[in-house]
Design a protein around this motif. Structure first.
Motif, PDB file in Angstrom:
ATOM      1  N   GLN A   1     -69.421 106.203  25.374  1.00 37.14           N
ATOM      2  CA  GLN A   1     -70.566 106.255  24.474  1.00 37.14           C
ATOM      3  C   GLN A   1     -71.754 105.472  25.024  1.00 37.14           C
ATOM      4  O   GLN A   1     -72.882 105.928  24.976  1.00 37.14           O
ATOM      5  CB  GLN A   1     -70.160 105.710  23.100  1.00 37.14           C
ATOM      6  CG  GLN A   1     -69.024 106.465  22.456  1.00 37.14           C
ATOM      7  CD  GLN A   1     -69.390 107.887  22.115  1.00 37.14           C
ATOM      8  OE1 GLN A   1     -70.537 108.182  21.802  1.00 37.14           O
ATOM      9  NE2 GLN A   1     -68.419 108.781  22.174  1.00 37.14           N
TER      10      GLN A   1
ATOM     11  N   GLY B   1     -71.366 107.626  16.037  1.00 41.10           N
ATOM     12  CA  GLY B   1     -70.492 108.535  16.749  1.00 41.10           C
ATOM     13  C   GLY B   1     -69.256 108.944  15.977  1.00 41.10           C
ATOM     14  O   GLY B   1     -68.492 109.784  16.457  1.00 41.10           O
TER      15      GLY B   1
ATOM     16  N   ARG C   1     -81.003 115.600  17.869  1.00 40.54           N
ATOM     17  CA  ARG C   1     -81.610 114.266  17.759  1.00 40.54           C
ATOM     18  C   ARG C   1     -83.127 114.339  17.663  1.00 40.54           C
ATOM     19  O   ARG C   1     -83.768 113.440  17.111  1.00 40.54           O
ATOM     20  CB  ARG C   1     -81.210 113.405  18.958  1.00 40.54           C
ATOM     21  CG  ARG C   1     -79.731 113.028  18.986  1.00 40.54           C
ATOM     22  CD  ARG C   1     -79.422 112.243  20.253  1.00 40.54           C
ATOM     23  NE  ARG C   1     -78.026 111.840  20.320  1.00 40.54           N
ATOM     24  CZ  ARG C   1     -77.568 110.670  19.886  1.00 40.54           C
ATOM     25  NH1 ARG C   1     -78.414 109.803  19.362  1.00 40.54           N
ATOM     26  NH2 ARG C   1     -76.289 110.371  19.976  1.00 40.54           N
TER      27      ARG C   1
ATOM     28  N   ARG D   1     -71.081 114.371  13.195  1.00 35.13           N
ATOM     29  CA  ARG D   1     -70.981 112.973  13.575  1.00 35.13           C
ATOM     30  C   ARG D   1     -72.330 112.284  13.396  1.00 35.13           C
ATOM     31  O   ARG D   1     -73.383 112.870  13.623  1.00 35.13           O
ATOM     32  CB  ARG D   1     -70.499 112.813  15.024  1.00 35.13           C
ATOM     33  CG  ARG D   1     -69.094 113.360  15.220  1.00 35.13           C
ATOM     34  CD  ARG D   1     -68.576 113.046  16.618  1.00 35.13           C
ATOM     35  NE  ARG D   1     -67.211 113.537  16.788  1.00 35.13           N
ATOM     36  CZ  ARG D   1     -66.135 112.880  16.401  1.00 35.13           C
ATOM     37  NH1 ARG D   1     -66.260 111.701  15.834  1.00 35.13           N
ATOM     38  NH2 ARG D   1     -64.937 113.404  16.581  1.00 35.13           N
TER      39      ARG D   1
ATOM     40  N   VAL E   1     -75.344 110.083  14.286  1.00 31.06           N
ATOM     41  CA  VAL E   1     -76.016 109.747  15.541  1.00 31.06           C
ATOM     42  C   VAL E   1     -77.095 108.690  15.351  1.00 31.06           C
ATOM     43  O   VAL E   1     -77.545 108.093  16.333  1.00 31.06           O
ATOM     44  CB  VAL E   1     -76.626 111.010  16.185  1.00 31.06           C
ATOM     45  CG1 VAL E   1     -75.530 112.001  16.563  1.00 31.06           C
ATOM     46  CG2 VAL E   1     -77.634 111.674  15.244  1.00 31.06           C
TER      47      VAL E   1
END
Length: 542
Positions: A359, A472, A497, A525, A527
């Motif tokens: 990540q 995440g 995003r 998920r 972000v």
């Protein structure tokens, strides 16, 4: 005669000297390069080329970019933890070995044996045919030539070499020479230097600044003085400390004579323990300690006289304390040889790993650099600046100008301060301007210290909820974890995003318990986070 053992000894000597030089002059760590990045074509990491030194002083050279499968390395590490042997005392492997978390990429020195090389062997050991040396005599066999049935070159009538039996008759090959071949296991083998990439768990110790500075000189001085003060504090109670301070400064009154003996005796006992703890106390210190030994008040001695005598003893003991503190400082100024830990791996950086992927990557996390002057000039270009300033000051033609004429100091001052205002300002009121400048500098330093303590990270983040812990993860898991900290989450689903309408980014994704935040979700998920209206001042960020 130069043998193979001599050459091996010479090689080992040179290698050992180089390693000694690297270990104690440069230390261990990364010298240059070895940055960790993501692979554009896979989920692997990439370790850039670079150079490092391990704690043994061995060179580790990574000549080109290395692809590193972090997922496979973590699974191998977890498997090693689960299958480790039971030791004495018995220890059980961890029941749950989650792979999510922070892992550090390591680099280790390794040696590898490459394919054996076939040795170059002459046809007959440098001797004539039949073992006869050129010019007469035999090839190291002591006397006449080897004939049929005679003993040849220490092998007897029939010698064996590498499991092959050869006959030693005149005109044939002798034992161990000629066409007889070495066994494959006896052939010379070349050893090359290489490296090994791996992972280890982040133990959080490398993030502790006090732990990283524990072996430095200031930390050693502070530890020595703190240990001495702890020993004194265990024997001298606060009331005795106050009375000893009054006795040392001459502020004690005759009414303190009754408690003076006990206070001085406690201080003397504490100093005696400190002196006995020294490796080799000097005779002068021992004599001074004996001279400062307190005695009870005599019958014919007045309280005032006894208080004065006790004050003299306290001042002698305080001088010994000052001497002890000086010895702590002087001893800490002698740098010890750095030890080599059992783990000779070098940490290149740490990676946050979640759901089988990296990540985030932090190359400076837990990384240690070797003592390279190139690195120091890159980070802190003080030496080049000082060299430049020194060049200006040392090469400035003060006495002579370009035409060779002498320069007068009055001419220089008049050129830069023609009206004399600057000189008058410096001289007015007994250099009051200079004193004011130092006062202002002290005020700025005090204000900076107060501001730094007010915005210290540990005070700023106290009691806050770190939202980066759930970045995440899926929304359900994040809601459950944040609900325990009383953080209300509002879900907003976006395509990418780029659709997140964030006006700014916070330094740390921290919010106070009881806050309301908006979670932006891409493909199920979270972000990013954003504080809702009225919550921005609580430190939300995404």
């Amino acid at each position: 005669m130069l043998s193979d053992l001599d050459l091996i000894s010479l090689e080992r000597y040179v290698i050992a000297k180089d390693q000694l030089h690297n270990r104690y002059l440069h230390g261990s760590g990364v010298v240059c390069g070895l940055a960790i990045t993501r692979d554009d074509c896979s989920d692997n990491l990439v370790v850039e080329c670079g150079y490092a030194l391990d704690c043994h002083g061995r060179d580790i050279v990574v000549p080109n970019r290395q692809s590193f499968d972090l997922d496979a390395a973590i699974r191998a590490c977890l498997l090693a933890e689960r299958t480790r042997p039971v030791c004495d005392p018995p220890s059980q492997p961890p029941a749950a070995c989650p792979d999510d978390g922070t892992w550090c990429v390591t680099l280790r020195y390794r040696e590898a044996d490459i394919r054996p090389q076939k040795p170059l062997i002459a046809g007959s050991c440098g001797c004539g045919r039949g073992g006869t040396a050129m010019g007469g005599g035999t090839c190291g066999c002591g006397g006449g030539s080897a004939s049929a049935g005679s003993s040849a070159c220490g092998c007897g009538g029939t010698g064996t070499s590498g499991g092959t039996t050869t006959s030693t008759t005149t005109g044939t090959a002798t034992c161990g020479c000629g066409s007889t071949a070495f066994a494959p296991g006896c052939e010379p083998t070349r050893t090359v230097e290489c490296f090994e990439l791996g992972v280890c768990r982040d133990d959080q110790q490398c993030h502790d600044l006090s732990a990283r500075l524990a072996s430095s000189m200031p930390a050693q001085i502070i530890a020595c003085l703190r240990d001495a003060w702890a020993k004194v504090g265990r024997q001298v109670d606060p009331e005795s400390q106050k009375l000893n301070a009054k006795l040392a400064m001459g502020k004690a009154t005759p009414r303190d004579a009754g408690a003076a003996y006990a206070a001085v005796w406690r201080l003397h006992a504490a100093m005696s323990d400190l002196v006995r703890g020294c490796e080799s106390p000097s005779p002068e210190v021992v004599q001074e300690l004996a001279a400062a030994r307190p005695t009870p008040q005599l019958a014919e001695e007045s309280n005032a006289v006894y208080v004065a005598r006790s004050g003299t003893a306290v001042r002698q003991l305080l001088l010994l304390a000052v001497l002890y503190a000086r010895d702590c400082i002087c001893k800490a100024m002698l740098p010890p040889c750095p030890p080599c830990p059992d783990d000779d791996r070098i940490i290149l950086g740490c990676v946050t790993f979640r759901d089988g992927k990296a990540q985030s990557i932090c190359n400076l996390s837990c990384r240690k650099y070797a003592g390279s002057f190139v690195n120091r000039e890159y980070w802190l270009p003080v030496l080049p600046m000082l060299t430049w300033v020194a060049g200006l000051l040392c090469c400035l033609p003060i006495i002579q100008d370009q035409r060779g004429d002498r320069r007068d100091l009055q001419v220089l001052m008049s050129a830069h301060d023609p009206d004399g205002v600057l000189r008058d300002a410096l001289l007015d009121n007994d250099f009051a301007a200079v004193r004011d400048l130092f006062t202002r500098a002290g005020s700025v330093r005090t204000a900076f210290r107060r501001g730094a303590s007010r915005f210290a990270p540990q005070r700023w983040a106290a009691g806050r909820v770190n939202l980066s812990d759930v970045l995440g993860t899926n929304v359900r898991s994040a809601r459950t974890r944040l609900a325990k900290r009383r953080v209300e989450v509002t879900e907003v689903v976006v395509d990418s995003r780029d659709d997140i309408p964030l006006r700014g980014l916070g330094l740390l994704p921290l919010v106070a318990p009881g806050s309301r935040v908006t979670a932006y979700v891409v493909d199920g998920r979270i972000v990013a986070f954003r504080a809702q209206q009225g919550q921005e001042e609580q430190g939300g960020g995404g």
